[in-house]
Design a protein around this motif. Structure first.
Motif, PDB file in Angstrom:
ATOM      1  N   GLN A  94       0.379  -1.302   0.118  1.00 27.72           N
ATOM      2  CA  GLN A  94      -0.114  -0.292   0.246  1.00 27.72           C
ATOM      3  C   GLN A  94       1.320   1.598  -0.123  1.00 27.72           C
ATOM      4  O   GLN A  94       0.753   2.162  -0.167  1.00 27.72           O
ATOM      5  N   GLN A  95       2.187   1.534   0.253  1.00 20.95           N
ATOM      6  CA  GLN A  95       3.022   1.910   0.063  1.00 20.95           C
ATOM      7  C   GLN A  95       3.534   2.737  -1.054  1.00 20.95           C
ATOM      8  O   GLN A  95       4.127   3.979  -1.912  1.00 20.95           O
ATOM      9  N   SER A  96       3.342   1.566  -2.131  1.00 20.88           N
ATOM     10  CA  SER A  96       3.836   1.832  -3.414  1.00 20.88           C
ATOM     11  C   SER A  96       3.190   3.048  -4.748  1.00 20.88           C
ATOM     12  O   SER A  96       2.228   3.562  -3.877  1.00 20.88           O
ATOM     13  N   ILE A  97       4.411   3.872  -4.634  1.00 20.78           N
ATOM     14  CA  ILE A  97       3.650   5.181  -5.998  1.00 20.78           C
ATOM     15  C   ILE A  97       2.762   4.643  -7.111  1.00 20.78           C
ATOM     16  O   ILE A  97       1.666   4.935  -7.055  1.00 20.78           O
ATOM     17  N   GLY A  98       2.829   3.577  -7.542  1.00 24.67           N
ATOM     18  CA  GLY A  98       2.429   2.817  -9.020  1.00 24.67           C
ATOM     19  C   GLY A  98       1.831   2.411  -8.625  1.00 24.67           C
ATOM     20  O   GLY A  98       0.138   2.808  -9.284  1.00 24.67           O
ATOM     21  N   PRO A  99       0.841   1.360  -7.481  1.00 25.53           N
ATOM     22  CA  PRO A  99      -0.375   1.272  -7.893  1.00 25.53           C
ATOM     23  C   PRO A  99      -1.280   2.414  -7.632  1.00 25.53           C
ATOM     24  O   PRO A  99      -2.806   3.112  -7.745  1.00 25.53           O
ATOM     25  N   LYS A 100      -1.429   3.866  -6.704  1.00 25.36           N
ATOM     26  CA  LYS A 100      -1.341   5.054  -6.105  1.00 25.36           C
ATOM     27  C   LYS A 100      -1.683   5.968  -7.792  1.00 25.36           C
ATOM     28  O   LYS A 100      -2.838   6.242  -7.857  1.00 25.36           O
ATOM     29  N   LEU A 101      -0.569   5.830  -8.297  1.00 27.47           N
ATOM     30  CA  LEU A 101      -0.741   6.732  -9.970  1.00 27.47           C
ATOM     31  C   LEU A 101      -2.067   5.972 -10.651  1.00 27.47           C
ATOM     32  O   LEU A 101      -2.802   6.427 -11.750  1.00 27.47           O
ATOM     33  N   TRP A 149      -5.010   4.470  -9.602  1.00 21.85           N
ATOM     34  CA  TRP A 149      -5.871   5.299  -9.257  1.00 21.85           C
ATOM     35  C   TRP A 149      -6.295   6.204  -9.841  1.00 21.85           C
ATOM     36  O   TRP A 149      -6.972   6.450  -9.958  1.00 21.85           O
ATOM     37  N   LEU A 150      -5.296   6.866  -9.873  1.00 22.10           N
ATOM     38  CA  LEU A 150      -5.458   8.492  -9.972  1.00 22.10           C
ATOM     39  C   LEU A 150      -6.119   8.007 -11.298  1.00 22.10           C
ATOM     40  O   LEU A 150      -6.605   9.133 -11.964  1.00 22.10           O
ATOM     41  N   ALA A 151      -5.225   7.935 -12.286  1.00 23.47           N
ATOM     42  CA  ALA A 151      -5.134   7.592 -13.371  1.00 23.47           C
ATOM     43  C   ALA A 151      -7.161   6.912 -13.778  1.00 23.47           C
ATOM     44  O   ALA A 151      -7.602   7.349 -14.773  1.00 23.47           O
ATOM     45  N   LYS A 152      -7.526   5.870 -13.140  1.00 22.15           N
ATOM     46  CA  LYS A 152      -8.489   5.824 -13.247  1.00 22.15           C
ATOM     47  C   LYS A 152      -9.628   6.186 -13.066  1.00 22.15           C
ATOM     48  O   LYS A 152     -10.888   6.930 -13.208  1.00 22.15           O
ATOM     49  N   ASN A 153      -9.398   6.973 -11.147  1.00 25.52           N
ATOM     50  CA  ASN A 153     -10.418   7.468 -10.933  1.00 25.52           C
ATOM     51  C   ASN A 153     -10.611   9.411 -11.246  1.00 25.52           C
ATOM     52  O   ASN A 153     -11.363   9.889 -10.556  1.00 25.52           O
ATOM     53  N   GLU A 154      -9.669   9.958 -11.155  1.00 21.70           N
ATOM     54  CA  GLU A 154      -9.476  10.942 -11.728  1.00 21.70           C
ATOM     55  C   GLU A 154      -8.559  11.116 -13.264  1.00 21.70           C
ATOM     56  O   GLU A 154      -7.483  12.098 -12.891  1.00 21.70           O
ATOM     57  N   PRO A 155      -8.904  11.010 -14.155  1.00 26.76           N
ATOM     58  CA  PRO A 155      -8.780  10.931 -14.748  1.00 26.76           C
ATOM     59  C   PRO A 155      -7.919  12.131 -15.614  1.00 26.76           C
ATOM     60  O   PRO A 155      -6.969  12.913 -16.191  1.00 26.76           O
ATOM     61  N   GLN A 156      -9.286  13.421 -15.287  1.00 25.35           N
ATOM     62  CA  GLN A 156      -8.815  14.582 -15.691  1.00 25.35           C
ATOM     63  C   GLN A 156      -7.564  15.762 -14.993  1.00 25.35           C
ATOM     64  O   GLN A 156      -6.887  16.439 -15.292  1.00 25.35           O
ATOM     65  N   ASN A 157      -7.268  14.988 -13.068  1.00 26.26           N
ATOM     66  CA  ASN A 157      -6.637  15.327 -12.832  1.00 26.26           C
ATOM     67  C   ASN A 157      -4.647  14.887 -13.042  1.00 26.26           C
ATOM     68  O   ASN A 157      -3.925  15.510 -13.119  1.00 26.26           O
ATOM     69  N   PHE A 158      -4.935  13.736 -13.029  1.00 26.36           N
ATOM     70  CA  PHE A 158      -4.024  12.947 -13.821  1.00 26.36           C
ATOM     71  C   PHE A 158      -3.363  12.848 -15.456  1.00 26.36           C
ATOM     72  O   PHE A 158      -2.411  13.679 -15.483  1.00 26.36           O
ATOM     73  N   ALA A 159      -4.297  13.538 -15.757  1.00 25.12           N
ATOM     74  CA  ALA A 159      -3.934  14.278 -17.220  1.00 25.12           C
ATOM     75  C   ALA A 159      -3.282  15.147 -17.291  1.00 25.12           C
ATOM     76  O   ALA A 159      -2.315  15.597 -18.056  1.00 25.12           O
ATOM     77  N   ARG A 160      -3.565  16.233 -16.491  1.00 22.70           N
ATOM     78  CA  ARG A 160      -2.804  17.689 -16.179  1.00 22.70           C
ATOM     79  C   ARG A 160      -2.206  17.281 -15.714  1.00 22.70           C
ATOM     80  O   ARG A 160      -0.422  18.780 -15.213  1.00 22.70           O
ATOM     81  N   ALA A 161      -1.268  16.558 -14.948  1.00 21.18           N
ATOM     82  CA  ALA A 161       0.001  16.321 -14.674  1.00 21.18           C
ATOM     83  C   ALA A 161       1.367  16.890 -15.261  1.00 21.18           C
ATOM     84  O   ALA A 161       1.824  15.502 -16.082  1.00 21.18           O
ATOM     85  N   ALA A 162       2.215  17.236 -14.730  1.00 22.04           N
ATOM     86  CA  ALA A 162       3.545  17.779 -15.863  1.00 22.04           C
ATOM     87  C   ALA A 162       4.493  17.131 -14.727  1.00 22.04           C
ATOM     88  O   ALA A 162       5.358  16.658 -15.483  1.00 22.04           O
ATOM     89  N   TRP A 163       4.492  17.333 -13.323  1.00 24.05           N
ATOM     90  CA  TRP A 163       5.577  16.084 -12.528  1.00 24.05           C
ATOM     91  C   TRP A 163       4.358  15.380 -11.280  1.00 24.05           C
ATOM     92  O   TRP A 163       3.352  15.622 -10.856  1.00 24.05           O
TER      93      TRP A 163
END
Length: 503
Positions: A133-140, A142-156
């Motif tokens: 649950q500490q891993s960054i990959g699964p959280k990213l 989750w963001l791509a699946k559940n908040e696609p608009q936020n994820f698409a705006r990420a520059a960094w």
């Protein structure tokens, strides 16, 4: 103050802390501002990065004023913080949403997806990090699946102290312990793993350059100077993970140095001069080049003591509970506690484990149970030392810190159980001191990492009682067997509770 001073900043879960130290070992001033943890749904843990920056802008002028220091006297800035947090930053340099914290547990489905698409053992060998649950990959993901608009705006994508460094310098960077703990970084090749990035739906250009802690990564910008009161052009180093900076700042600087942290959770950190990984423990880079930190984290320790007091002894303070239990013999007259009150992290990684108080009779009293709690927590630390011993890692020196270290009884029980003298560090400022010293190394204010000792004051050494230690040596195998004997029952109980919850 002609020699100048150093600024250390710590971005903590509950507070943002700022300290100023001189070059001779003196703390000039420290200021804290509270930070808020948000849990909008069960298992969510989030914070507001903008609040951390606002705290810093508020606390820094006050800290300078209290120390009687002019901004131009600050030689360098070092920042430490929670790791690995997940922060999405847009092209304008603004956080897109709250951070997702390292203890956030919203991603069980994404974790299982990562495991299904990889060889877990191979991932661990390459990255030094298990898929958890500490891993960054699964959280990213989750963001791509559940908040696609936020994820698409990420520059960094960056972590807590990386974000503050970005605010100070305008330079997007990552410190190497964020990279290591992300679970996306091949520690042997010192590069990102493209397959793991693809599973997280992340591009390489969204990950800033990786730097070592004492590298100067930029200088305070004009805008940051106006906001914080610092001088424009002040050097800023990459900084450090909070627990790594904390371990160094109590003197873990050589192979075999060990720190026991008696806090709400129980942490144990071991300094090692070579790269070794063990699936039962976490791994970090030390701030000192060429060293590593093997670390363990028990999910609960001081939190059990706090629970016991608030539930059974709300009229007593902790020193009174200590006094009651001071004469209880080693072994608490036949009581053994498993301290797995909220499951356990290292070294068993069992979220279903439960606390167990074994051996109760009608002759046992509140002091017996309190003493057994201290012993059970100490057995947890000893379990970690057994893992280190299995790997052939010897202990050179043990230091003890955090709030629980103020309890003479807790220190004594810990020393008796693990069998090593404990050096208590007095008035320990924590991670912010480590960050300040790292900044000093980055700009040449110090010549050697050993100079951290001028900031460290050992208040007392607690020596183990050899007779009590022998008793605990007899009890420790029983402690271990209690978990193994009940492991299946913990799983069975969780299933029963799950069925009950669904009715």
């Amino acid at each position: 103050m002609s020699a100048g001073c150093l600024l250390g900043i710590d971005i903590g879960t509950t507070a943002t802390k700022v300290i100023l130290v001189d070059l001779e070992g003196r703390l000039l001033a420290d200021v804290s501002r509270p930070a808020n943890l948000y849990s909008p749904q069960a298992s969510y843990a989030e914070e507001e990065p903008i609040e951390w920056w606002a705290n810093l802008c508020s606390a820094l002028p006050e800290c300078l004023d209290r120390a009687g220091v002019q901004a131009g006297q600050v030689l360098a800035v070092g920042v430490s913080g929670m790791v690995p947090t997940t922060i999405l930053i847009d092209q304008e340099g603004r956080p897109i949403r709250r951070s997702i914290q390292q203890n956030d547990a919203r991603t069980p489905a994404e974790i299982e997806f990562f495991k299904s698409q990889t060889d877990e053992a191979d991932v661990f060998r390459r990255t030094g990090s298990a898929i958890t649950q500490q891993s960054i990959g699964p959280k990213l993901l989750w963001l791509a699946k559940n908040e696609p608009q936020n994820f698409a705006r990420a520059a960094w994508v960056m972590g807590s102290y990386d974000y503050i460094n970005f605010c100070l310098t305008g330079q997007p960077v990552l410190e190497r312990n964020w990279a290591l703990e992300s679970g996306l970084y091949d520690l042997h090749r010192q590069d990102w793993d493209d397959h793991l990035l693809s599973l997280a739906r992340l591009r390489r250009d969204q990950l800033p350059p990786v730097h070592s802690p004492s590298e100067v990564i930029g200088r305070v910008t004009r805008q940051a100077a106006q906001a914080t009161g610092l001088a424009q052009g002040t050097p800023v180093v990459a900084g450090s993970a909070d627990h790594v900076a904390s371990a160094f700042s109590v003197g873990l600087k050589e192979n075999g140095d060990l720190l026991v942290k008696l806090g709400g959770a129980g942490d144990i950190l071991y300094s090692l001069d070579r790269l070794e990984i063990d699936e039962r423990l976490f791994l970090d880079y030390h701030v000192i080049p060429g060293l590593y930190l093997i670390n363990g984290c028990m999910a609960s320790s001081g939190s059990i003591i706090k629970w016991f007091r608030s539930t059974f002894s709300p009229d007593l303070d902790y020193p009174e509970l200590d006094a009651e239990a001071a004469e209880i013999p080693a072994g608490s007259a036949g009581l053994v506690l498993l301290p797995y009150f909220i499951g356990e992290k290292t070294p068993i990684f069992d979220p279903l484990a439960r606390g167990v108080l074994f051996g109760l009779t009608l002759q046992h009293t509140r002091p017996h149970i309190y003493h057994a709690i201290l012993e059970g927590i100490s057995f947890g630390f000893k379990h970690h030392l057994e893992v280190l011993a299995e790997r052939g890692f010897g202990v050179r020196m043990v230091r003890v810190a955090n709030g629980g270290a103020r309890s003479a009884l807790w220190r004594q029980v810990t020393a008796d159980v693990i069998g090593y003298p404990l050096e208590e560090v007095a008035h320990h400022p924590g991670s912010s001191l480590g960050a300040a010293f790292v900044a000093g190394m980055g700009v040449g204010a110090f010549q050697d990492w050993s100079e951290i000792e001028k900031y460290i004051h050992v208040a007392a050494t607690t020596y183990p009682d050899l007779e009590r230690h022998a008793r605990y040596q007899q009890l420790f195998p029983l402690y271990r067997q209690l978990y193994e004997a009940n492991k299946a029952n913990f799983t069975r109980l969780s299933h029963i509770e799950g069925l009950a919850g669904g009715e």
